[in-house]
Write a protein that holds these residues in place. Structure first.
Motif, mmCIF file in Angstrom:
data_model
loop_
_atom_site.group_PDB
_atom_site.id
_atom_site.type_symbol
_atom_site.label_atom_id
_atom_site.label_comp_id
_atom_site.label_asym_id
_atom_site.label_seq_id
_atom_site.Cartn_x
_atom_site.Cartn_y
_atom_site.Cartn_z
ATOM 1 N N HIS A 53 40.947 40.751 33.699
ATOM 2 C CA HIS A 53 41.432 40.274 32.408
ATOM 3 C C HIS A 53 42.659 41.040 31.926
ATOM 4 O O HIS A 53 43.282 40.649 30.935
ATOM 5 C CB HIS A 53 40.322 40.355 31.361
ATOM 6 N N HIS A 54 43.017 42.135 32.611
ATOM 7 C CA HIS A 54 44.259 42.824 32.267
ATOM 8 C C HIS A 54 45.447 42.052 32.832
ATOM 9 O O HIS A 54 45.312 41.274 33.776
ATOM 10 C CB HIS A 54 44.253 44.246 32.834
ATOM 11 N N SER A 55 46.605 42.300 32.284
ATOM 12 C CA SER A 55 47.792 41.590 32.744
ATOM 13 C C SER A 55 48.167 42.033 34.154
ATOM 14 O O SER A 55 47.870 43.167 34.561
ATOM 15 C CB SER A 55 48.965 41.872 31.805
ATOM 16 N N VAL A 66 48.699 50.714 40.090
ATOM 17 C CA VAL A 66 49.020 51.003 41.489
ATOM 18 C C VAL A 66 50.137 52.041 41.570
ATOM 19 O O VAL A 66 50.069 53.005 42.349
ATOM 20 C CB VAL A 66 49.411 49.715 42.234
ATOM 21 N N LYS A 67 51.167 51.865 40.746
ATOM 22 C CA LYS A 67 52.290 52.799 40.770
ATOM 23 C C LYS A 67 51.864 54.199 40.332
ATOM 24 O O LYS A 67 52.259 55.199 40.940
ATOM 25 C CB LYS A 67 53.415 52.275 39.868
ATOM 26 N N GLN A 68 51.042 54.271 39.270
ATOM 27 C CA GLN A 68 50.597 55.579 38.799
ATOM 28 C C GLN A 68 49.588 56.210 39.764
ATOM 29 O O GLN A 68 49.519 57.428 39.902
ATOM 30 C CB GLN A 68 49.979 55.458 37.405
ATOM 31 N N GLY A 69 48.825 55.368 40.433
ATOM 32 C CA GLY A 69 47.817 55.887 41.350
ATOM 33 C C GLY A 69 48.383 56.378 42.663
ATOM 34 O O GLY A 69 47.716 57.137 43.389
ATOM 35 N N LYS A 70 49.622 56.005 42.968
ATOM 36 C CA LYS A 70 50.207 56.356 44.270
ATOM 37 C C LYS A 70 50.199 57.855 44.512
ATOM 38 O O LYS A 70 49.974 58.313 45.637
ATOM 39 C CB LYS A 70 51.635 55.810 44.352
ATOM 40 N N LEU A 112 46.070 36.082 40.538
ATOM 41 C CA LEU A 112 46.843 36.576 39.399
ATOM 42 C C LEU A 112 47.361 37.985 39.654
ATOM 43 O O LEU A 112 48.388 38.385 39.106
ATOM 44 C CB LEU A 112 45.976 36.570 38.130
ATOM 45 N N HIS A 113 46.654 38.734 40.481
ATOM 46 C CA HIS A 113 47.009 40.137 40.717
ATOM 47 C C HIS A 113 47.558 40.358 42.124
ATOM 48 O O HIS A 113 47.509 41.466 42.652
ATOM 49 C CB HIS A 113 45.788 41.021 40.456
ATOM 50 N N ARG A 114 48.089 39.299 42.697
ATOM 51 C CA ARG A 114 48.609 39.371 44.070
ATOM 52 C C ARG A 114 49.694 40.440 44.213
ATOM 53 O O ARG A 114 49.707 41.211 45.176
ATOM 54 C CB ARG A 114 49.172 38.009 44.470
ATOM 55 N N GLU A 115 50.604 40.501 43.275
ATOM 56 C CA GLU A 115 51.735 41.427 43.393
ATOM 57 C C GLU A 115 51.270 42.879 43.447
ATOM 58 O O GLU A 115 51.793 43.689 44.229
ATOM 59 C CB GLU A 115 52.716 41.223 42.228
ATOM 60 N N ALA A 116 50.278 43.214 42.625
ATOM 61 C CA ALA A 116 49.769 44.588 42.620
ATOM 62 C C ALA A 116 49.136 44.939 43.962
ATOM 63 O O ALA A 116 49.308 46.051 44.483
ATOM 64 C CB ALA A 116 48.758 44.769 41.490
ATOM 65 N N PHE A 117 48.418 43.991 44.538
ATOM 66 C CA PHE A 117 47.765 44.258 45.820
ATOM 67 C C PHE A 117 48.777 44.310 46.966
ATOM 68 O O PHE A 117 48.600 45.083 47.915
ATOM 69 C CB PHE A 117 46.672 43.217 46.080
ATOM 70 N N LYS A 145 43.157 36.533 52.041
ATOM 71 C CA LYS A 145 44.456 35.990 52.459
ATOM 72 C C LYS A 145 45.597 36.393 51.528
ATOM 73 O O LYS A 145 46.716 36.671 51.990
ATOM 74 C CB LYS A 145 44.375 34.466 52.545
ATOM 75 N N GLU A 146 45.332 36.432 50.225
ATOM 76 C CA GLU A 146 46.422 36.667 49.281
ATOM 77 C C GLU A 146 46.458 38.092 48.730
ATOM 78 O O GLU A 146 47.518 38.578 48.345
ATOM 79 C CB GLU A 146 46.346 35.663 48.136
ATOM 80 N N LEU A 147 45.305 38.764 48.691
ATOM 81 C CA LEU A 147 45.269 40.136 48.188
ATOM 82 C C LEU A 147 45.066 41.149 49.315
ATOM 83 O O LEU A 147 44.975 42.339 49.064
ATOM 84 C CB LEU A 147 44.165 40.298 47.132
#
Length: 344
Positions: free
Chosen positions: A146-148, A156-160, A183-188, A216-218
């Motif tokens: 439910h987060h954007s 992901v960036k902060q967790g790197k 919805l969260h494909r880009e982050a994955f 397939k997508e994430l």
């Protein structure tokens, strides 16, 4: 030695354990008192009813309500570190030698903690637990459906900076019906580029097609729950042919109404058909369970043999996000212990 004693003695691992759902009730109560957080009662036994879901929940909503109080006591660094440490101590008593803990950092910032501070606190407790109890553990960062998508990218960036320093993977959890995985494909995709492992809650609440989307997508390497794969033949065949490990959680699947009863749970069918299944706790406190109880139910309620349990344990070891060095250590350890009970 009878089967129950053997189950207790078997080496174990847990790949799907939520930190916020696995806090000692007495710790929740103590912190609530210290922080002046409303907590219904000071009687521990009565208090447990507010943080442990009943065996017969009316709905998933009733199950999730148990997290409201637990999250409120997880807003300071010292508490997160303590809770992680106590979890390691608790699992060590179950002969769990490897644990993957998952938590959503953004849920722990209400008291002024930063994202980095929350992650550092949990990692500190895990490292202290490894030193004191010998349990190897890794951390999975949860992104919430439910987060954007932008917030997921931020996580992901902060967790790197913590990658391979205790953090090994990301996960996607939350409302599966209203927020599809893509919805969260880009982050994955970014997480994959950075080198994070990936797991996704999918096929838990009746949308088996989300399993294929997650893979397939994430780029999911494992699926959290995936219990409903059997409801769609294409999904079932996909999981089997691709060898996608499923992180099954018996008791919580019953409580959340994902499955109506232990006898109806598909885990044995999956195992016998060659699907890579693992057995996990999900939420030890909320579900009022531990891994020993989960294994006992596999034997007494579903008809698992001890050999079935060994297969499930070894599935978990190979599907884990442990380093190759830790996997080699665990393989040797597990095989030594298996020889005691499977020598004939």
């Amino acid at each position: 030695m009878n089967n129950i004693d053997i189950i207790r003695d078997l080496p174990k691992l847990d790949l799907h354990c939520h930190l916020s759902g696995s806090i000692r009730p007495e710790t929740i109560l103590e912190i609530a008192r210290l922080e002046g957080i409303p907590h219904h009662t000071d009687d521990l036994e009565e208090f447990k009813g507010y943080v442990q879901a009943p065996s017969e929940c009316k709905s998933l909503k009733e199950y999730l309500q148990r997290f409201e109080l637990t999250l409120s006591v997880m807003q300071k660094k010292e508490y997160l570190q303590r809770i992680a440490y106590e979890l390691i101590e608790d699992v060590s008593k179950q002969n769990i030698y490897y644990l993957e803990i998952r938590f959503a950092p953004f849920f722990h910032l209400d008291g002024g903690l930063t994202f980095d501070g929350a992650v550092e606190a949990v990692l500190a407790g895990m490292e202290e637990g490894r030193r004191d109890f010998g349990v190897i553990s890794n951390l999975i960062l949860i992104l919430m459906r439910h987060h954007s998508p932008q917030k997921s990218l931020e996580a992901v960036k902060q967790g790197k900076k913590f990658l391979n320093k205790g953090v090994v993977a990301i996960d996607l959890a939350g409302n599966e019906h209203d927020f599809p995985p893509q919805l969260h494909r880009e982050a994955f995709e970014l997480a994959r580029e950075y080198g994070f492992h990936r797991t996704v809650h999918a096929g838990e609440t009746g949308i088996p097609e989300n399993i294929i989307t997650a893979v397939k997508e994430l780029h999911a390497e494992r699926i959290g729950h995936g219990v409903h794969a059997y409801r769609n033949q294409e999904v079932y065949d996909f999981v089997k042919e691709k060898g996608i490990p499923l992180e099954l959680c018996l008791t919580s699947n019953i409580q959340t109404k994902a499955i109506e009863s232990y006898s109806a749970h598909p885990i044995k069918r999956y195992l016998e058909d060659g699907i890579v299944v693992t057995a996990n706790t999900d939420n030890m406190t909320v579900s009022n369970t531990d891994l020993i109880q989960e294994y006992e139910k596999l034997v007494t309620e579903i008809g698992f043999s001890l050999e079935d349990l060994r297969r499930v344990i070894l599935n978990g070891l190979e599907a884990s996000f442990a380093s190759e060095e830790d996997k080699d250590h665990l393989r040797r350890l597990f095989n030594e212990k298996f020889e005691i009970h499977f020598s004939k």
